[in-house]
Design a protein around this motif. Sequence first.
Motif, short mmCIF file in Angstrom:
data_model
loop_
_atom_site.label_atom_id
_atom_site.label_comp_id
_atom_site.label_asym_id
_atom_site.label_seq_id
_atom_site.Cartn_x
_atom_site.Cartn_y
_atom_site.Cartn_z
N GLU A 458 0.83 -1.21 0.00
CA GLU A 458 0.00 0.00 0.00
C GLU A 458 0.86 1.25 0.00
N ILE A 461 2.25 1.82 -3.47
CA ILE A 461 1.26 2.31 -4.44
C ILE A 461 0.90 3.77 -4.17
N ILE A 467 -2.95 8.08 -7.34
CA ILE A 467 -3.70 7.25 -6.40
C ILE A 467 -3.92 7.99 -5.09
N VAL A 470 -5.65 3.34 -1.03
CA VAL A 470 -5.53 1.97 -1.54
C VAL A 470 -5.67 0.97 -0.40
N ALA A 486 -4.91 -5.22 -5.38
CA ALA A 486 -5.00 -3.85 -4.87
C ALA A 486 -6.31 -3.21 -5.31
N CYS A 488 -7.76 0.25 -5.70
CA CYS A 488 -7.18 1.59 -5.79
C CYS A 488 -8.25 2.66 -6.03
N ARG A 501 -2.96 0.86 -14.49
CA ARG A 501 -2.65 -0.42 -13.84
C ARG A 501 -1.18 -0.78 -14.05
N ILE A 504 1.17 1.40 -12.06
CA ILE A 504 1.22 1.02 -10.64
C ILE A 504 2.10 -0.21 -10.45
N ILE A 521 -5.62 -5.53 -10.04
CA ILE A 521 -5.90 -4.16 -9.60
C ILE A 521 -7.34 -3.82 -9.98
N PHE A 523 -10.14 -0.67 -9.70
CA PHE A 523 -10.34 0.74 -9.37
C PHE A 523 -11.73 0.92 -8.74
#
Length: 546
Positions: A458, A461, A467, A470, A486, A488, A501, A504, A521, A523
């Motif tokens: 975390e 990221i 971001i 997260v 994750a 995000c 993505r 990240i 990932i 969102f």
Amino acid sequence: MAWHVTMPTESYERAREDFSWDVPADYNAAHDLVGKHDEPDRVALYQACPDGRRERYTFADLDRRSDRLAAALADRGIGKGDRVGVVLPQVPANPVTHLACWKLGAVSMPLSVLFGPDGLGYRLEDSGAAAVVTDSDNYGTVASVRGDCPALETVLEVDWRNAGGHDGATAFGAAIEAADPGFRPVETGPDTPGIIMYTSGSTGPPKGALHTQSVWVGHCPAFRMYFELDVSEGIFWTPADWAWIGAMGDLLFPAWHYGRPVVDYPMEGFDADTALSIMAEFDVTSTFLPPTAIRMLMGTDVSAYDLSLSAICSGGEPLTSEILEWADDELGGVAVNELYGQTEANLLVCNCREWFPAEAGSMGKPVPGHDVAVIDGETGTELDPGEVGEIAVKHGDDPVIFEEYWNEPEQTDAVRVGEYHRTGDLGEFDADGYLWFKARDDDLIITSGYRVGPGEVEDAILEHPDIEQVGVVGVPDEIRGEVIKAFCQPVEGAAAGDDLRESIRSLVRENLAKHEYPREIEFVESLPTTTTGKIRRTELRERETE
């Protein structure tokens, strides 16, 4: 002469070696915080209301006001050992209620104003609360659960907005005015039960952690550390909910122990400009800010405000290097000191720039008075530096460690092994004595044989500029056992898609480790959090099984 927690300040090593707890046998938290001071007419509380009203209360004002509230509660049958709920924002009646309870020998119970009927009702019923002090905004919620709480006979309503209150409610102010001003506190000591604080409930039902009145004494050595040793001057403020141990224990009550003023402002959701305005208006020198709040300040032009800050403490999640760099660049080198603790045993570890340099991502070193170790959680065996194990603290005479979970003896026994209290958090010491958080024991991700702490991922990221927030969990995978996923929350205006993505993933591979990047990932518009702002990883994992 007023009694204070003292410790040597020549060096960290000297403080650790020479520190001892010396709590008076007749200790009472209310007397310690507002009744003992040599200059009782000094300001203890600056009240700031959103409508522009400003008031100030001296230590003597709070002492007298809590005397009368104690008398009012006693008139309503509240006595030693009874539980009293406090459902109030940052207004003077909040700490006054706690002080009154401790003068009665009653047990106060801070409850967040963010609770709905289910959350509030569970805690009031589970604790057997006999009384609640709430405000007009939350009176309806209390009233809606009152019928499910058979022990709850008294509800006092604080009308701090001057809106008139509710018909039929018992007015807090009127109850105080009608009470006997000559109340005499009952006899108490360091081991007298003082407060129940419910855990956030991120894993299973909330549990009520019972602490003695001396718990605030246990916070004082850390308070001095993260505010850079000299707390004889300064003005203190936090936007954090006063129902949270991180607000009461990290700032409010230790400041009063040392006779220093605190600012209150009932903020409904953190706003960076409002926070900066409050700190500038009251010349705040020392503040407790959760990392999320600091990141929001980082998006604001702080140079537009005339700040007097000298130190910031922060906890709840590891601080990233960008936060420390921002404070150096934008706040003129203001110390930002990370701390570590939990509801059951708060402020065990922290940083202090005067004593040792901060290491970004490390929680710091054990606080004098707290015997912290990394152990094998099953056997209680202390592990060597570099070995990952469970963070624990020896009970001994440490006043910061909780007594028991309310009505949960088996749960209480489960967090004890030998002479240690087990925190349930995994970490490791390095060769220089710094403690590094790895994960909650039940959050640990094991992927392809690697043990991965989600907090590290975390943090990596969050270094990405697109971001905002997260949450990282492990999800089942037939080949690897688990893979890292994750959730995000992009910043406003960021394009959430495959390009982000991959960006990240590349960032995590480059800055953390190749095996710790998130293979999945998703969102999201927002992330589930507890009332204290922590990401509810349990809920994220549950989404994957639905």
